[in-house]
Design an enzyme around this catalytic site. Structure first.
Site, mmCIF file in Angstrom:
data_model
loop_
_atom_site.group_PDB
_atom_site.id
_atom_site.type_symbol
_atom_site.label_atom_id
_atom_site.label_comp_id
_atom_site.label_asym_id
_atom_site.label_seq_id
_atom_site.Cartn_x
_atom_site.Cartn_y
_atom_site.Cartn_z
ATOM 1 N N HIS A 1 84.313 13.373 23.923
ATOM 2 C CA HIS A 1 84.135 12.625 22.680
ATOM 3 C C HIS A 1 84.699 11.233 22.898
ATOM 4 C CE1 HIS A 1 87.931 14.860 22.499
ATOM 5 N NE2 HIS A 1 88.440 13.816 21.853
ATOM 6 N N VAL B 1 91.097 18.438 23.374
ATOM 7 C CA VAL B 1 89.902 19.237 23.097
ATOM 8 C C VAL B 1 88.950 18.994 24.247
ATOM 9 C CG1 VAL B 1 87.936 19.546 21.557
ATOM 10 C CG2 VAL B 1 90.202 19.093 20.603
ATOM 11 N N ASN C 1 89.328 10.130 26.736
ATOM 12 C CA ASN C 1 90.465 10.737 27.428
ATOM 13 C C ASN C 1 89.918 11.853 28.304
ATOM 14 O OD1 ASN C 1 92.372 9.154 26.034
ATOM 15 N ND2 ASN C 1 92.335 10.551 24.310
ATOM 16 N N HIS D 1 86.442 7.945 21.326
ATOM 17 C CA HIS D 1 87.237 7.447 20.212
ATOM 18 C C HIS D 1 86.846 5.993 19.964
ATOM 19 C CE1 HIS D 1 90.399 10.654 20.205
ATOM 20 N NE2 HIS D 1 89.944 10.804 21.440
#
Length: 133
Positions: free
Chosen positions: A111, A107, A98, A113
């Site tokens: 990262h 955040v 994202n 997912h």
């Protein structure tokens, strides 16, 4: 630490999310590799919902530099290896980054997912993954 970064850290702590500043070293299986794996601690979107997070802080995909290609490649390779370990690689899995608020990034530390473990169509609505069935 600036005001915006402090606000994001409070959000991460409130939602028990993992960022570069609150990562327990026990989450890293290979300390010499600049990527760590961690299971998302709150609100999983699938039976298998794992975050693959680089140790080095990169705010969004928009902040990637040419020298970061190895980090992103390692995130993707790690996700595939984790899917294999969790027994979901043959049936299928999703990987999602994202980027920025409208895409659901809460955040601001990149990262990946890894989602899987059930046969369902998934859509993104209001920045959240939702089952279509």
């Amino acid at each position: 630490m600036g005001k915006n970064e402090q606000k994001m850290q409070r959000h991460a702590q409130k939602h028990k999310l993992i960022t570069c500043r609150n990562v327990p070293s026990s989450y890293s299986s290979h300390r010499h590799i600049p990527v760590l794996m961690a299971t998302r601690l709150g609100d999983p979107q699938a039976p298998t919902h794992v975050l693959v997070v680089p140790r080095r802080h990169i705010e969004t995909l928009n902040h990637l530099q040419p020298g970061d290609d190895a980090i992103v490649g390692e995130l993707v390779r790690r996700a595939a290896a984790i899917a294999e370990e969790r027994g979901i690689s043959a049936s299928g899995f999703r990987t999602v980054f994202n980027t920025n608020r409208d895409a659901g990034q809460t955040v601001f530390h990149i990262h990946l997912h890894l989602l899987g473990g059930r046969a369902r169509l998934v859509t993104v609505r209001d920045g959240r993954l939702e089952n279509s069935r």
